[in-house]
Design an enzyme around this catalytic site. Sequence first.
Site, PDB file in Angstrom:
ATOM      1  N   LYS A 100       5.307   4.148   0.506  1.00  8.17           N
ATOM      2  CA  LYS A 100       5.341   4.688   1.831  1.00  8.17           C
ATOM      3  C   LYS A 100       5.926   6.086   1.808  1.00  8.17           C
ATOM      4  O   LYS A 100       5.168   6.891   2.589  1.00  8.17           O
ATOM      5  CB  LYS A 100       6.352   3.807   2.631  1.00  8.17           C
ATOM      6  CG  LYS A 100       5.574   2.486   2.970  1.00  8.17           C
ATOM      7  CD  LYS A 100       4.644   2.301   4.256  1.00  8.17           C
ATOM      8  CE  LYS A 100       4.390   1.277   4.471  1.00  8.17           C
ATOM      9  NZ  LYS A 100       3.490   1.034   5.663  1.00  8.17           N
ATOM     10  N   SER A 133       3.459  -5.050   2.872  1.00 10.55           N
ATOM     11  CA  SER A 133       4.867  -4.666   2.994  1.00 10.55           C
ATOM     12  C   SER A 133       5.967  -5.770   2.385  1.00 10.55           C
ATOM     13  O   SER A 133       7.104  -5.728   3.116  1.00 10.55           O
ATOM     14  CB  SER A 133       4.611  -4.699   4.259  1.00 10.55           C
ATOM     15  OG  SER A 133       4.587  -5.919   4.959  1.00 10.55           O
ATOM     16  N   ASN A 186      -3.344  -0.520  -2.302  1.00 10.37           N
ATOM     17  CA  ASN A 186      -3.424  -0.787  -1.109  1.00 10.37           C
ATOM     18  C   ASN A 186      -3.007   0.206  -0.062  1.00 10.37           C
ATOM     19  O   ASN A 186      -3.487   0.593   0.943  1.00 10.37           O
ATOM     20  CB  ASN A 186      -2.917  -2.332  -0.575  1.00 10.37           C
ATOM     21  CG  ASN A 186      -3.646  -3.359  -1.114  1.00 10.37           C
ATOM     22  OD1 ASN A 186      -4.823  -3.173  -1.631  1.00 10.37           O
ATOM     23  ND2 ASN A 186      -3.144  -4.458  -0.943  1.00 10.37           N
ATOM     24  N   TYR A 214       7.151  -0.484  -2.976  1.00 11.70           N
ATOM     25  CA  TYR A 214       6.843  -0.587  -1.575  1.00 11.70           C
ATOM     26  C   TYR A 214       7.421   0.757  -0.738  1.00 11.70           C
ATOM     27  O   TYR A 214       6.758   1.324  -0.170  1.00 11.70           O
ATOM     28  CB  TYR A 214       7.475  -1.803  -0.901  1.00 11.70           C
ATOM     29  CG  TYR A 214       7.342  -1.762   0.427  1.00 11.70           C
ATOM     30  CD1 TYR A 214       6.021  -1.519   1.341  1.00 11.70           C
ATOM     31  CD2 TYR A 214       8.534  -1.877   1.425  1.00 11.70           C
ATOM     32  CE1 TYR A 214       5.851  -1.669   2.616  1.00 11.70           C
ATOM     33  CE2 TYR A 214       8.314  -1.580   2.828  1.00 11.70           C
ATOM     34  CZ  TYR A 214       7.046  -1.465   3.343  1.00 11.70           C
ATOM     35  OH  TYR A 214       6.956  -1.453   4.742  1.00 11.70           O
ATOM     36  N   THR A 234       9.208   3.173   6.403  1.00 12.99           N
ATOM     37  CA  THR A 234       9.991   2.108   6.392  1.00 12.99           C
ATOM     38  C   THR A 234      11.397   2.550   5.910  1.00 12.99           C
ATOM     39  O   THR A 234      11.689   3.695   5.295  1.00 12.99           O
ATOM     40  CB  THR A 234       9.881   1.064   5.146  1.00 12.99           C
ATOM     41  OG1 THR A 234      10.898   0.124   4.906  1.00 12.99           O
ATOM     42  CG2 THR A 234       9.264   1.686   3.763  1.00 12.99           C
ATOM     43  N   ILE A 273       2.904  -6.469  13.756  1.00 17.80           N
ATOM     44  CA  ILE A 273       3.132  -5.136  14.395  1.00 17.80           C
ATOM     45  C   ILE A 273       1.957  -4.618  15.008  1.00 17.80           C
ATOM     46  O   ILE A 273       2.182  -4.044  16.261  1.00 17.80           O
ATOM     47  CB  ILE A 273       4.076  -4.139  13.487  1.00 17.80           C
ATOM     48  CG1 ILE A 273       5.448  -5.067  12.980  1.00 17.80           C
ATOM     49  CG2 ILE A 273       4.136  -2.795  14.322  1.00 17.80           C
ATOM     50  CD1 ILE A 273       6.138  -4.232  11.789  1.00 17.80           C
TER      51      ILE A 273
END
Length: 330
Positions: free
Chosen positions: A145, A77, A92, A141, A117, A12
Amino acid sequence: MAIVVLGGAGYIGSHAVDQLIEKGYDVAVVDNLLTGHKEAIHEKARFYQGDIQDKDFLTNVFKQEEVEGVLHFAASSLVGESVEQPLKYFRNNVYGTQVLLEVMAEYQVRNIVFSSTAATYGEPKEVPIKETTETAPKNPYGESKLIMEKMMKWCDQAYGMRYVALRYFNVAGAKLDSTIGEDHTPETHLVPLILQTALGQRKALTIFGDDYATSDGTCVRDYVHVVDLIQAHILALEYLKNGGKSDVFNLGSSEGFSVKEMIESAREITGKEIPAIMGPRRSGDPAILIASPEKAKTILGWNPHYTTIRKMIETAWSWHQSHPNGYGKS
Ligand code: UFG
């Protein structure tokens, strides 16, 4: 004045760098190349190889560049991996963002657009999902975010650092001229797996469950073309530069397609058989994820062009055909 794109060598991020440069922006890319590809970086971008967790390295980038804004794609991700290795995701994604925000605060950089997300919503309480729908991540995950969004909220209050969090649904497709596209190792996403099967690189695709409460029993997702997704990032950057307030936006199409429908479309477009076998559910998969993208359209003026599944699969197929083994390996 430069835009720094963190993770600009990824799927992306590389599309973002490409469009920023096409629009005349001066761009610096930061990437550790653990999952990104040097070949994906636009030749007109300045490249700094290193990790955002390395504060000396990142400080040096901000010292050399006159940074007017940041696009932040540098994150781990994979939902499944995050369940197995949550601390990797907190290191991370959360710690990486901590270092980034510290450096931004030090250099008084006030604008950041970043990848959030649909996984922040977990099993959604309503469909289509609005930005006001309750967030309740079901995996590390999505949690990482959501924490990143909250960190930015408090940095806005304390330091006037404004942010736009873009909550992506399922991103697919490639640049129309097939020069950049999706290349992950290992690959876990549906569209590239379907197309690798069409190329004969995989014997068959496994469908993860057909006992969901959907029309054909397979999971339904909302797909967005990577080129349209990036248009929203540039609009978000311009919105912030024009004094827009910090906010969160969904990026999807308001339309859902089942796994079986995606495979069927790919069979039509590629003319290949694409064998598929039925397997058990993959843990953590919500049955249906469909976005309401109205807020991005109204406030950012987002106007996606490549909204059909045909266009997403066609552009991804051209990329896979021209780069059957990904970057630098064809
Ligand atoms: N699927 C299969 N077989 C496969 C791979 C995927 O049936 O071999 C199914 C999945 O079960 C899911 C759908 O295809 O129903 C899409 O799966 P992807 O892995 O392509 O995408 P996800 O919906 O799991 O994940 C995407 C993003 C994540 C993000 C998530 C939000 O890739 O980063 O949406 O829920 F977190």
